[in-house]
Design a protein around this motif. Structure first.
Motif, short mmCIF file in Angstrom:
data_model
loop_
_atom_site.label_atom_id
_atom_site.label_comp_id
_atom_site.label_asym_id
_atom_site.label_seq_id
_atom_site.Cartn_x
_atom_site.Cartn_y
_atom_site.Cartn_z
N LYS A 139 0.83 -1.16 -0.10
CA LYS A 139 -0.10 -0.01 -0.08
C LYS A 139 0.91 1.19 -0.10
CE LYS A 139 -2.54 1.77 3.76
NZ LYS A 139 -3.22 1.64 5.01
N ASP A 140 0.55 2.24 -0.95
CA ASP A 140 1.43 3.50 -0.96
C ASP A 140 2.91 3.33 -1.25
OD1 ASP A 140 -1.16 4.61 -0.45
OD2 ASP A 140 -0.61 4.84 1.95
N GLU A 162 -0.04 -4.14 9.02
CA GLU A 162 0.43 -3.17 8.03
C GLU A 162 1.87 -2.99 8.69
OE1 GLU A 162 -1.73 0.42 7.32
OE2 GLU A 162 -3.38 -0.98 6.19
#
Length: 170
Positions: A139-140, A162
């Motif tokens: 993610k990102d 995460e």
């Protein structure tokens, strides 16, 4: 509390009795792979027939033998010699923890491409397998700034973690 009536005999004469029995409230527990929770704090419950006392937060740690199985939870009241109706609860897999996850790198430089550091997940000495024990997404992870490797438990594991890494813009 339940009200009941029954007949019995005293000196061969029928006598009616109306009284109350106390029945404990059925538990409505939840589980997160680590604890059974939403129980009363510092209270005794029976799980699969064995007595456990909740901690101050109303939790009981999950025993590994309960994983991937149904457990029966009963609230007990030894003083009143009464019990609740059982609650059946399925215990999911073991919850993946952040400290189990190691990234190949935690810092990298921006170059306009996706950054996907390798990920190792270990439960103690057990190396978990991608696709069998967990899935992995990112993610990102293209632009400068904070990026994340996202590990999601499957099979015998649950939870989402995460794990942060950083993409330096200069």
């Amino acid at each position: 509390e339940l009200t009941f009536a029954y007949s019995y005999f005293v000196d061969n004469s029928p006598t009616k009795f109306v009284g109350e029995i106390v029945k404990e409230e059925k538990p409505e527990a939840q589980q997160d792979g680590e604890y059974i929770y939403d129980l009363r704090a510092n209270t005794e419950y029976r799980i699969n027939g064995t007595a456990y006392t909740t901690d101050g937060n109303g939790r009981i740690p999950i025993d590994d033998s309960w994983l991937q199985a149904y457990v029966s939870i009963v609230k007990t009241n030894e003083e009143e010699k009464c019990y609740s109706d059982p609650q059946s609860l399925i215990i999911g897999g073991k919850k993946i923890r952040s400290e189990w996850i190691t990234l190949e790198y935690y810092n990298t430089y921006y170059d306009g491409t996706e950054k996907c550091p390798g990920v190792t997940v270990k439960d103690g000495d057990t190396l978990l397998t991608l696709g069998n024990d967990y899935t992995l997404t990112y993610k990102d992870n293209t632009d400068a700034g904070d990026a994340y490797a996202v590990v999601t438990g499957i099979g015998g594991y649950t939870g989402v973690v995460e794990k942060n890494f950083y993409i330096d813009g200069k």
